[in-house]
Design an enzyme around this catalytic site. Structure first.
Site, mmCIF file in Angstrom:
data_model
loop_
_atom_site.group_PDB
_atom_site.id
_atom_site.type_symbol
_atom_site.label_atom_id
_atom_site.label_comp_id
_atom_site.label_asym_id
_atom_site.label_seq_id
_atom_site.Cartn_x
_atom_site.Cartn_y
_atom_site.Cartn_z
ATOM 1 N N ASN A 10 0.868 -1.179 0.000
ATOM 2 C CA ASN A 10 0.000 0.000 0.000
ATOM 3 C C ASN A 10 0.906 1.231 0.000
ATOM 4 O O ASN A 10 1.491 1.572 1.020
ATOM 5 C CB ASN A 10 -0.884 -0.045 1.267
ATOM 6 C CG ASN A 10 -1.650 1.242 1.474
ATOM 7 O OD1 ASN A 10 -1.743 2.086 0.580
ATOM 8 N ND2 ASN A 10 -2.222 1.402 2.661
ATOM 9 N N TRP A 11 1.011 1.861 -1.153
ATOM 10 C CA TRP A 11 1.962 2.977 -1.280
ATOM 11 C C TRP A 11 1.466 4.275 -0.664
ATOM 12 O O TRP A 11 2.197 5.251 -0.596
ATOM 13 C CB TRP A 11 2.280 3.215 -2.765
ATOM 14 C CG TRP A 11 3.039 2.121 -3.427
ATOM 15 C CD1 TRP A 11 3.282 0.859 -2.954
ATOM 16 C CD2 TRP A 11 3.674 2.184 -4.711
ATOM 17 N NE1 TRP A 11 4.010 0.147 -3.863
ATOM 18 C CE2 TRP A 11 4.274 0.937 -4.955
ATOM 19 C CE3 TRP A 11 3.779 3.179 -5.691
ATOM 20 C CZ2 TRP A 11 4.978 0.648 -6.129
ATOM 21 C CZ3 TRP A 11 4.473 2.911 -6.858
ATOM 22 C CH2 TRP A 11 5.075 1.648 -7.065
ATOM 23 N N LYS A 12 0.202 4.298 -0.281
ATOM 24 C CA LYS A 12 -0.399 5.508 0.306
ATOM 25 C C LYS A 12 -0.175 6.705 -0.615
ATOM 26 O O LYS A 12 -0.200 6.547 -1.831
ATOM 27 C CB LYS A 12 0.150 5.743 1.720
ATOM 28 C CG LYS A 12 0.018 4.476 2.573
ATOM 29 C CD LYS A 12 0.158 4.723 4.032
ATOM 30 C CE LYS A 12 -0.005 3.395 4.765
ATOM 31 N NZ LYS A 12 -0.092 3.512 6.186
ATOM 32 N N HIS A 96 -9.573 1.193 4.767
ATOM 33 C CA HIS A 96 -8.298 1.380 5.478
ATOM 34 C C HIS A 96 -8.529 2.342 6.643
ATOM 35 O O HIS A 96 -9.328 3.271 6.544
ATOM 36 C CB HIS A 96 -7.246 1.947 4.514
ATOM 37 C CG HIS A 96 -5.881 1.945 5.127
ATOM 38 N ND1 HIS A 96 -5.462 2.930 5.996
ATOM 39 C CD2 HIS A 96 -4.851 1.072 5.027
ATOM 40 C CE1 HIS A 96 -4.236 2.655 6.404
ATOM 41 N NE2 HIS A 96 -3.839 1.528 5.832
ATOM 42 N N GLU A 98 -6.934 4.768 7.711
ATOM 43 C CA GLU A 98 -6.727 6.188 7.393
ATOM 44 C C GLU A 98 -7.953 6.752 6.677
ATOM 45 O O GLU A 98 -8.317 7.907 6.865
ATOM 46 C CB GLU A 98 -5.445 6.359 6.552
ATOM 47 C CG GLU A 98 -4.207 6.200 7.429
ATOM 48 C CD GLU A 98 -2.980 5.623 6.734
ATOM 49 O OE1 GLU A 98 -2.920 5.634 5.493
ATOM 50 O OE2 GLU A 98 -2.077 5.147 7.457
ATOM 51 N N GLU A 168 -5.542 -4.939 10.568
ATOM 52 C CA GLU A 168 -4.531 -3.897 10.766
ATOM 53 C C GLU A 168 -4.819 -3.149 12.062
ATOM 54 O O GLU A 168 -5.623 -2.202 12.071
ATOM 55 C CB GLU A 168 -4.563 -2.901 9.602
ATOM 56 C CG GLU A 168 -4.232 -3.509 8.261
ATOM 57 C CD GLU A 168 -3.616 -2.472 7.330
ATOM 58 O OE1 GLU A 168 -2.507 -2.734 6.830
ATOM 59 O OE2 GLU A 168 -4.206 -1.401 7.132
ATOM 60 N N GLY A 174 2.316 2.331 10.803
ATOM 61 C CA GLY A 174 3.264 3.429 10.663
ATOM 62 C C GLY A 174 3.946 3.814 11.964
ATOM 63 O O GLY A 174 4.569 4.862 12.066
ATOM 64 N N SER A 214 3.295 -2.070 10.391
ATOM 65 C CA SER A 214 4.747 -2.125 10.605
ATOM 66 C C SER A 214 5.371 -3.468 10.219
ATOM 67 O O SER A 214 6.270 -3.970 10.904
ATOM 68 C CB SER A 214 5.102 -1.746 12.048
ATOM 69 O OG SER A 214 4.688 -0.414 12.304
ATOM 70 N N GLY A 235 2.737 -1.098 4.331
ATOM 71 C CA GLY A 235 2.733 0.322 3.994
ATOM 72 C C GLY A 235 4.145 0.827 3.752
ATOM 73 O O GLY A 235 4.733 0.625 2.683
ATOM 74 N N GLY A 236 4.713 1.462 4.775
ATOM 75 C CA GLY A 236 6.027 2.111 4.657
ATOM 76 C C GLY A 236 7.103 1.267 3.984
ATOM 77 O O GLY A 236 7.846 1.766 3.128
HETATM 78 P P1 PGA Z 1 2.708 0.361 7.709
HETATM 79 O O1 PGA Z 1 1.245 0.583 7.067
HETATM 80 O O2 PGA Z 1 3.252 -0.909 7.125
HETATM 81 O O3 PGA Z 1 3.485 1.576 7.287
HETATM 82 O O4 PGA Z 1 2.533 0.275 9.181
HETATM 83 C C1 PGA Z 1 0.369 -0.490 6.854
HETATM 84 C C2 PGA Z 1 -0.881 0.013 6.207
HETATM 85 O O5 PGA Z 1 -1.294 1.150 6.498
HETATM 86 O O6 PGA Z 1 -1.516 -0.693 5.414
#
Ligand code: PGA
Length: 262
Positions: A10-12, A96, A98, A168, A174, A214, A235-236
């Protein structure tokens, strides 16, 4: 039953079009021999077309980070399932945390998006997970059940088979603070139990449940060793080519190497 592992990046809100092309090429080159795992990347909307073209010939799928529940009309700023079909998305991340927290998405809206996604033959990745406060007040299971029940209302067992669920925990996203493999397994097996109660054993054994929060190259193997962890939503660590490649390869006990499919 052994489910095929799935690792999704997930590149956000990162990566311009040129950066997308570079990153996709790095991932493509790094994974071209890896087999026995499904892999997808979810760049921002503006990069989907470039990513789709760059992925041509690779066994890596494309996904979007959100989608409108409507097909067409006066929905300023929204992206329709038809537009995602245009760029050959296979997956769509829905609900998600967010989107829920920053953009105020509700379980009801997510439910409508999932129905639309299934109608257009996407594989929806439904995200569920509790906040730190909810975990500390021992409400994690109750919150996840509520998200699970409401987001999947009205769907038949045959629809559910095509859904991927991503657990999640919000406190792990993050933050560098991963759920322990035991915490992840506890929630994943609970979700599998909910699936079994509602949709029967066969369906419950087919649905892939990903862990997200994470995930890094050095913690993926222990997470994947748990019987109900079928993959990861990353994500990251997915926007750095090397770390994403390592996550995918470390996700398999012994990565199978096979010639390029196409
Ligand atoms: P993260 O994000 O790996 O940076 O914790 C995961 C996500 O939001 O899907």
């Amino acid at each position: 039953m052994k489910r095929r592992p799935l690792i999704v990046g997930n590149w956000k809100m990162y990566k311009s079009i040129p950066e997308t092309i570079t990153l996709v090429n790095v991932i493509k080159a790094g994974l071209y021999k890896v087999a026995g795992v499904d892999v997808a990347v979810c760049p921002p909307f503006t990069s989907l077309k470039a990513a789709s073209e760059t992925l041509e010939g690779a066994k890596i799928d494309l996904g979007a980070q959100d989608m409108c529940s409507e097909v067409e009309g006066a929905f300023t700023g929204a992206i329709s399932p038809l537009m995602l079909k245009d760029v050959r998305c296979r997956y769509v991340i829905l609900g998600h945390s967010e989107r829920r927290k920053i953009f105020g998405e509700t379980n009801g809206e997510i439910n409508r998006k999932i129905s639309t996604a299934l109608r257009f033959s996407f594989v929806p990745i439904l995200c569920v997970g509790e906040t730190l406060e909810e975990r500390e007040s021992k409400r994690a299971f109750e919150v996840v059940k509520e998200q699970f029940d409401t987001c999947l209302i009205g769907l038949a067992a045959s629809d559910i088979e095509r859904v991927v669920i991503a657990y999640e925990p919000v406190w792990a996203i993050g933050t560098g603070r991963t759920a322990t493999p035991e915490q992840a397994e506890q929630m994943h097996s609970y979700i599998r139990r909910l699936l079994k109660e509602k949709y029967g054993e066969v369906v419950s054994e087919r649905v892939r449940i990903l862990y997200g929060g994470s995930v890094k190259p050095d913690n993926i193997a222990l997470l994947m060793a748990k019987s109900n962890v079928d993959g990861a939503l990353v994500g990251g660590a997915s926007i750095k080519g090397e770390s994403f490649i390592q996550i995918v390869t470390n996700a398999l006990p012994e990565p199978l190497l096979e010639p390029v499919r196409r």
